[in-house]
Design an enzyme around this catalytic site. Sequence first.
Site, short mmCIF file in Angstrom:
data_model
loop_
_atom_site.label_atom_id
_atom_site.label_comp_id
_atom_site.label_asym_id
_atom_site.label_seq_id
_atom_site.Cartn_x
_atom_site.Cartn_y
_atom_site.Cartn_z
CE LYS A 103 -51.10 2.24 44.32
NZ LYS A 103 -50.18 2.83 43.36
CB THR A 104 -56.01 7.46 49.01
OG1 THR A 104 -57.36 7.62 48.48
CG2 THR A 104 -55.24 8.20 48.12
CG PHE A 147 -69.00 2.26 51.45
CD1 PHE A 147 -69.47 2.37 52.65
CD2 PHE A 147 -68.60 3.31 50.67
CE1 PHE A 147 -69.71 3.79 52.90
CE2 PHE A 147 -68.76 4.44 51.03
CZ PHE A 147 -69.57 4.70 52.33
CB CYS A 194 -71.81 6.51 58.12
SG CYS A 194 -71.12 5.91 56.67
CG ASN A 210 -67.77 3.50 55.90
OD1 ASN A 210 -68.59 2.86 56.31
ND2 ASN A 210 -67.96 4.92 55.51
CG HIS A 240 -68.48 5.49 61.23
ND1 HIS A 240 -68.57 4.18 60.63
CD2 HIS A 240 -68.45 6.24 60.12
CE1 HIS A 240 -69.01 4.16 59.63
NE2 HIS A 240 -68.80 5.33 58.92
#
Length: 389
Positions: A69-70, A223, A172, A344, A311
């Site tokens: 959820k976060t 991810f 990243c 991500n 990003h």
Amino acid sequence: MSKVEGSGAPKQYPERTRRIPTPGKATILAMGKAFPSQLIPQECLVEGYIRDTKCQDISVKEKLERLCKTTTVKTRYTVMSKDILEKYPELATEGIPTIKQRLDIANPAVVEMAKEASLACVEEWGRPAQDITHIVYVSSSEIRLPGGDLYLASQLGLRNDVGRVMLYFLGCYGGVTGLRVAKDIAENNPGSRVLLTTSETTILGFRPPNKARPYDLVGAALFGDGAAAVIIGTDPVLGREYPFMEINYAIQQFLPDTQNVIDGKLSEEGINFKLGRELPQKIEENIEEFCKKIMAKAELKEYNDLFWAVHPGGPAILNKLESTLKLSSDKLECSRRALMDYGNVSSNTIFYVMENMREHLKREGGEEWGLGLAFGPGITFEGVLIRSL
């Protein structure tokens, strides 16, 4: 295996740019992306992960539900599938050496996604693939010699004298590093056309939950997998190439004594990541000086006069950046939307943000200048000054 989401042929975009490219400066001429075929809605992730890893701990399930959820992620694509787990059940078993199996899956998967993203990019570009003079290949998801850059060049049918550069295990910030390297190649080799491709999968990090590795759950909630590609060159050919962004300036910087904040180690069971809680704070403490250094190249002063392609490492990082720089609430919308749609996806994600930004900048009155930013192990900051064309 891959779902291609290219942007189509050049005719979809205006035949005239609003602004004239700066002679000799690198421009982005085309963009493409691709994903594995398996799409996972976030609301289905918890049940699937708990089932696949045979986890019996209800507290783990509850924690993963909270994390999902976060993160603000809504959908993600993954290479991992029911068929793979049926063939390699040991991937979901704690303590079994599985690096060979993981690489047997990841190595061809990342090249396949990179190929599909590159083909979509070349189609939008509108010139033959044989006109590509250089490849910059970015991935933190494969390990082999020769690397994916060679396999990609072969599968795309590129010339055998194409110049190849591999950028491995940057995490990243790898996509923005790729932009910096491609910019240098393009500007120092007049007439060159550089294919920059990024491709990532979470196969190397998939494992059952373990309370000794709390970050595994963050990774499971955040991810995703995918690939992206852009073609970069200077002095676009009038009537044949249609640049939409200029990479005006690029810079990299690391923060001393922060190398343990983001820690990744390869083991016989795959790759293990640890992410320090202080990461958002470290970014907050250093981001303003970094941005001012980039903005000074074009004598820019006001943060809210720029567009922002950041990003989205996670919502906490975006929130810190927004509050520290006092950005209006819409400035990071393209980053938040990319995080929501794809998760991500490590080095790829900046290009999903930039694609969203391209659509935003088509509107009348769109900003001329913007910043592209990414953060990763080191702690490393990568930044580019972008001019919308």
